[in-house]
Design a protein around this motif. Structure first.
Motif, PDB file in Angstrom:
ATOM      1  N   ARG A 260       0.822  -1.205   0.000  1.00 26.97           N
ATOM      2  CA  ARG A 260       0.000   0.000   0.000  1.00 26.97           C
ATOM      3  C   ARG A 260       0.861   1.263   0.000  1.00 26.97           C
ATOM      4  NH1 ARG A 260      -4.780  -1.674   4.328  1.00 26.97           N
ATOM      5  NH2 ARG A 260      -6.290  -2.462   2.772  1.00 26.97           N
ATOM      6  N   ALA A 261       1.943   1.232   0.763  1.00 25.19           N
ATOM      7  CA  ALA A 261       2.833   2.397   0.814  1.00 25.19           C
ATOM      8  C   ALA A 261       3.466   2.660  -0.550  1.00 25.19           C
ATOM      9  CB  ALA A 261       3.913   2.172   1.868  1.00 25.19           C
ATOM     10  N   LEU A 262       3.897   1.603  -1.233  1.00 28.52           N
ATOM     11  CA  LEU A 262       4.503   1.777  -2.551  1.00 28.52           C
ATOM     12  C   LEU A 262       3.487   2.287  -3.570  1.00 28.52           C
ATOM     13  CD1 LEU A 262       6.828  -1.347  -2.920  1.00 28.52           C
ATOM     14  CD2 LEU A 262       7.509   1.019  -2.522  1.00 28.52           C
ATOM     15  N   ILE A 263       2.282   1.747  -3.522  1.00 29.62           N
ATOM     16  CA  ILE A 263       1.241   2.197  -4.454  1.00 29.62           C
ATOM     17  C   ILE A 263       0.942   3.676  -4.232  1.00 29.62           C
ATOM     18  CG2 ILE A 263      -1.213   1.958  -5.032  1.00 29.62           C
ATOM     19  CD1 ILE A 263      -0.886  -1.068  -4.464  1.00 29.62           C
ATOM     20  N   LYS A 264       0.905   4.086  -2.981  1.00 31.82           N
ATOM     21  CA  LYS A 264       0.651   5.492  -2.661  1.00 31.82           C
ATOM     22  C   LYS A 264       1.755   6.394  -3.210  1.00 31.82           C
ATOM     23  CE  LYS A 264      -0.644   8.453   1.241  1.00 31.82           C
ATOM     24  NZ  LYS A 264      -0.887   8.502   2.709  1.00 31.82           N
ATOM     25  N   GLN A 265       2.979   5.842  -3.278  1.00 34.53           N
ATOM     26  CA  GLN A 265       4.122   6.604  -3.812  1.00 34.53           C
ATOM     27  C   GLN A 265       4.176   6.558  -5.338  1.00 34.53           C
ATOM     28  OE1 GLN A 265       7.652   4.976  -1.929  1.00 34.53           O
ATOM     29  NE2 GLN A 265       6.655   4.986   0.086  1.00 34.53           N
ATOM     30  N   GLY A 266       3.250   5.841  -5.954  1.00 34.68           N
ATOM     31  CA  GLY A 266       3.239   5.743  -7.411  1.00 34.68           C
ATOM     32  C   GLY A 266       4.211   4.712  -7.958  1.00 34.68           C
ATOM     33  N   GLU A 270       7.116  -4.140 -10.298  1.00 37.39           N
ATOM     34  CA  GLU A 270       8.513  -4.589 -10.312  1.00 37.39           C
ATOM     35  C   GLU A 270       9.264  -4.111  -9.069  1.00 37.39           C
ATOM     36  OE1 GLU A 270       6.788  -4.699 -14.283  1.00 37.39           O
ATOM     37  OE2 GLU A 270       6.953  -3.072 -12.780  1.00 37.39           O
ATOM     38  N   GLN A 271       8.985  -2.889  -8.659  1.00 36.33           N
ATOM     39  CA  GLN A 271       9.643  -2.355  -7.462  1.00 36.33           C
ATOM     40  C   GLN A 271       9.150  -3.053  -6.207  1.00 36.33           C
ATOM     41  OE1 GLN A 271       8.299   1.388  -9.059  1.00 36.33           O
ATOM     42  NE2 GLN A 271      10.295   2.323  -8.639  1.00 36.33           N
ATOM     43  N   ALA A 272       7.882  -3.399  -6.178  1.00 39.33           N
ATOM     44  CA  ALA A 272       7.332  -4.122  -5.033  1.00 39.33           C
ATOM     45  C   ALA A 272       7.954  -5.511  -4.914  1.00 39.33           C
ATOM     46  CB  ALA A 272       5.817  -4.230  -5.168  1.00 39.33           C
ATOM     47  N   PHE A 290       8.104 -18.874  -3.052  1.00 42.71           N
ATOM     48  CA  PHE A 290       6.723 -18.372  -3.113  1.00 42.71           C
ATOM     49  C   PHE A 290       6.555 -16.876  -2.863  1.00 42.71           C
ATOM     50  CE2 PHE A 290       6.049 -22.917  -2.069  1.00 42.71           C
ATOM     51  CZ  PHE A 290       5.197 -23.247  -3.112  1.00 42.71           C
ATOM     52  N   HIS A 291       7.538 -16.227  -2.291  1.00 42.31           N
ATOM     53  CA  HIS A 291       7.321 -14.843  -1.856  1.00 42.31           C
ATOM     54  C   HIS A 291       7.026 -13.889  -3.014  1.00 42.31           C
ATOM     55  CE1 HIS A 291       7.592 -11.133   0.360  1.00 42.31           C
ATOM     56  NE2 HIS A 291       8.574 -10.730  -0.412  1.00 42.31           N
ATOM     57  N   LYS A 292       7.799 -13.944  -4.065  1.00 43.80           N
ATOM     58  CA  LYS A 292       7.572 -13.019  -5.176  1.00 43.80           C
ATOM     59  C   LYS A 292       6.188 -13.219  -5.793  1.00 43.80           C
ATOM     60  CE  LYS A 292      12.408 -12.186  -6.419  1.00 43.80           C
ATOM     61  NZ  LYS A 292      13.445 -12.256  -7.489  1.00 43.80           N
ATOM     62  N   ARG A 293       5.752 -14.452  -5.843  1.00 42.80           N
ATOM     63  CA  ARG A 293       4.407 -14.736  -6.347  1.00 42.80           C
ATOM     64  C   ARG A 293       3.358 -14.106  -5.439  1.00 42.80           C
ATOM     65  NH1 ARG A 293       2.734 -20.930  -6.775  1.00 42.80           N
ATOM     66  NH2 ARG A 293       4.807 -20.954  -7.761  1.00 42.80           N
ATOM     67  N   ASN A 294       3.581 -14.198  -4.121  1.00 44.90           N
ATOM     68  CA  ASN A 294       2.653 -13.572  -3.173  1.00 44.90           C
ATOM     69  C   ASN A 294       2.579 -12.067  -3.376  1.00 44.90           C
ATOM     70  OD1 ASN A 294       1.962 -15.964  -1.899  1.00 44.90           O
ATOM     71  ND2 ASN A 294       3.447 -15.714  -0.240  1.00 44.90           N
ATOM     72  N   VAL A 295       3.730 -11.444  -3.560  1.00 48.17           N
ATOM     73  CA  VAL A 295       3.763  -9.994  -3.763  1.00 48.17           C
ATOM     74  C   VAL A 295       3.006  -9.623  -5.033  1.00 48.17           C
ATOM     75  CG1 VAL A 295       5.240  -7.987  -4.182  1.00 48.17           C
ATOM     76  CG2 VAL A 295       5.915  -9.707  -2.489  1.00 48.17           C
ATOM     77  N   THR A 296       3.215 -10.392  -6.078  1.00 46.49           N
ATOM     78  CA  THR A 296       2.536 -10.120  -7.350  1.00 46.49           C
ATOM     79  C   THR A 296       1.018 -10.223  -7.195  1.00 46.49           C
ATOM     80  OG1 THR A 296       4.430 -10.953  -8.606  1.00 46.49           O
ATOM     81  CG2 THR A 296       2.315 -10.864  -9.749  1.00 46.49           C
ATOM     82  N   THR A 297       0.555 -11.282  -6.524  1.00 42.38           N
ATOM     83  CA  THR A 297      -0.882 -11.471  -6.320  1.00 42.38           C
ATOM     84  C   THR A 297      -1.470 -10.365  -5.456  1.00 42.38           C
ATOM     85  OG1 THR A 297      -0.616 -13.873  -6.495  1.00 42.38           O
ATOM     86  CG2 THR A 297      -2.629 -13.070  -5.453  1.00 42.38           C
TER      87      THR A 297
END
Length: 306
Positions: A260-266, A270-272, A290-297
Motif C-alpha cells: 500500500r505504501a509503494l502504491i501510494k508513492q506511485g 517490479e519495485q514491489a 513463493f514470496h515473489k508470487r505472493n507480492v505479485t498477487t
C-alpha cells in the motif's frame, strides 16, 4: 524357519510396507482425530506431491476423511491407515480446497456410501483447473492422472454445515476468499479442535491464491477463538492458539502495509517484487519459492482497492 518368516512378514505389516498395502503414518492429536503431517517441501517428482497435512476423524458411526493427499497412492495409504485404526466405515471425504496436494488421493475413497464435501466454489475450481492439473501431473510430480482422479463434491457448503459421525458433530465453515476462493474449515466441538488446512501455515511460507485482504479478515475472526488444537495445512499441529497464528498474520500484514505504501508513492509491481517483505525471509521455509508470487498477487489486488 517358518516362525521367522511369519514374524518378518508381521514386522513389514506393522511398518506398512507390504506391497500395495502401504499404511500412512498418522498421529492422534486429540481423541479420535488423526493427522499425517507432511513435509514442508515443493511438490516434485521425489515426493510426488505428498506434502500436506491430511487425516481423518472417527465417530461412533463412521469416519470423515479430511483431504486425501498429493497422489493416488497416498490416498490408498491413508485409506489403509483408517482400516488399521478403526472398523468404522468412511462416510465423508472433506476436501478443504482445490490444491493438488489435498485432493489427488480422492479416488481411493470413491465407493458406494461415501459422500464428497467441499466449499460451494470447489466444483467450479476443480472444473477450471482440472485439465491443467492432469496435463502437468506427470512432468511436475511423476504421477499419472485422469479425469476420474478429480472428484467434485456431492455436497456443497455455502455457509456452515453440521456433519453427524455418530456421537460426534463436525461443524464445517465455508470461508470468504482467502488462501483460495474455496477454503473450508472443520471444527470438532467435542475436542475443541479446528482443522484450518491452508488457512494456516506454520514453517512453510503462506501462499496466496485468493485474496490477501480476505485472508486477513478471516484470520481476524479466527483469532477471537481460543481453540485447544489447531491443524494447519502445512507445518506442525499447534496447541498455543492464537499465538501460533501470529507469524502468518505478521507476514500477510507486512505485505499489505508495504505494498500500500509503494502504491501510494506511485511505484510499480517490479519495485514491489524487489523490495516488499524481505525482512520476513529468515522466518519461513520456501520463502524464495513463493514470496515473489505472493507480492505479485497481493499487488494486483491492492492496486485497485478504493
Amino acid at each position: 524357519m517358518i516362525m521367522r518368516f511369519v514374524m518378518a512378514v508381521l514386522g513389514l505389516l506393522i511398518a506398512g510396507q507390504v506391497g500395495a498395502a502401504t499404511v500412512l503414518s498418522v498421529s492422534q492429536v486429540a481423541p479420535g482425530i488423526y493427522v499425517h503431517t507432511g513435509t514442508p517441501e515443493l511438490p516434485d517428482k521425489n515426493n510426488h506431491g505428498a506434502i500436506a497435512n491430511i487425516g481423518f476423524i472417527v465417530g461412533n458411526r463412521c469416519v470423515a476423511v479430511i483431504d486425501t493427499g498429493g497422489n493416488p497412492e497416498q490416498g490408498l495409504a491413508l485409506k489403509n491407515a483408517i482400516k488399521h485404526t478403526t472398523d468404522k466405515p468412511v462416510c465423508y471425504v472433506i476436501n478443504t480446497h482445490v490444491h493438488p496436494d489435498h485432493i489427488y488421493g480422492n479416488l481411493a475413497f470413491k465407493e458406494p456410501g461415501v459422500k464428497f464435501i467441499g466449499h460451494e466454489k470447489l466444483a467450479r475450481a476443480m472444473s477450471t483447473r482440472g485439465s491443467y492439473y492432469i496435463d502437468k501431473a506427470a512432468d511436475q510430480l511423476g504421477i499419472s492422472l485422469t479425469a476420474e482422479n478429480i472428484i467434485p463434491p456431492d455436497i456443497d457448503v455455502k455457509n456452515q454445515m453440521d456433519l453427524d459421525l455418530g456421537g460426534r458433530i463436525l461443524k464445517l465453515t465455508a470461508h470468504r476468499t482467502a488462501h483460495t476462493d474455496n477454503d473450508l474449515s472443520v471444527y470438532d466441538p467435542q475436542t475443541d479442535t479446528i482443522w484450518l488446512a491452508d488457512l494456516l501455515f506454520t514453517e512453510h511460507l503462506p501462499v496466496i491464491d485468493g485474496s490477501l485482504k480476505g485472508w486477513l479478515a478471516e484470520l481476524e475472526k479466527l483469532e477471537g477463538h481460543a481453540y485447544k488444537v489447531v491443524i494447519p495445512g502445512h507445518g506442525a499441529v499447534v496447541t498455543d492458539w492464537p499465538k501460533s497464528l501470529q507469524p502468518e498474520k505478521t507476514y500477510l500484514l507486512k505485505l499489505q502495509t508495504e505494498i500500500r505504501a509503494l502504491i501510494k508513492q506511485g511505484k510499480f509491481l517490479e519495485q514491489a517484487v524487489d523490495s516488499v517483505g524481505y525482512t520476513e525471509r529468515a522466518h519461513w521455509r520456501l520463502f524464495d519459492e513463493f514470496h515473489k508470487r505472493n507480492v505479485t498477487t497481493a499487488f494486483a489486488e491492492l492496486e485497485w482497492e478504493e
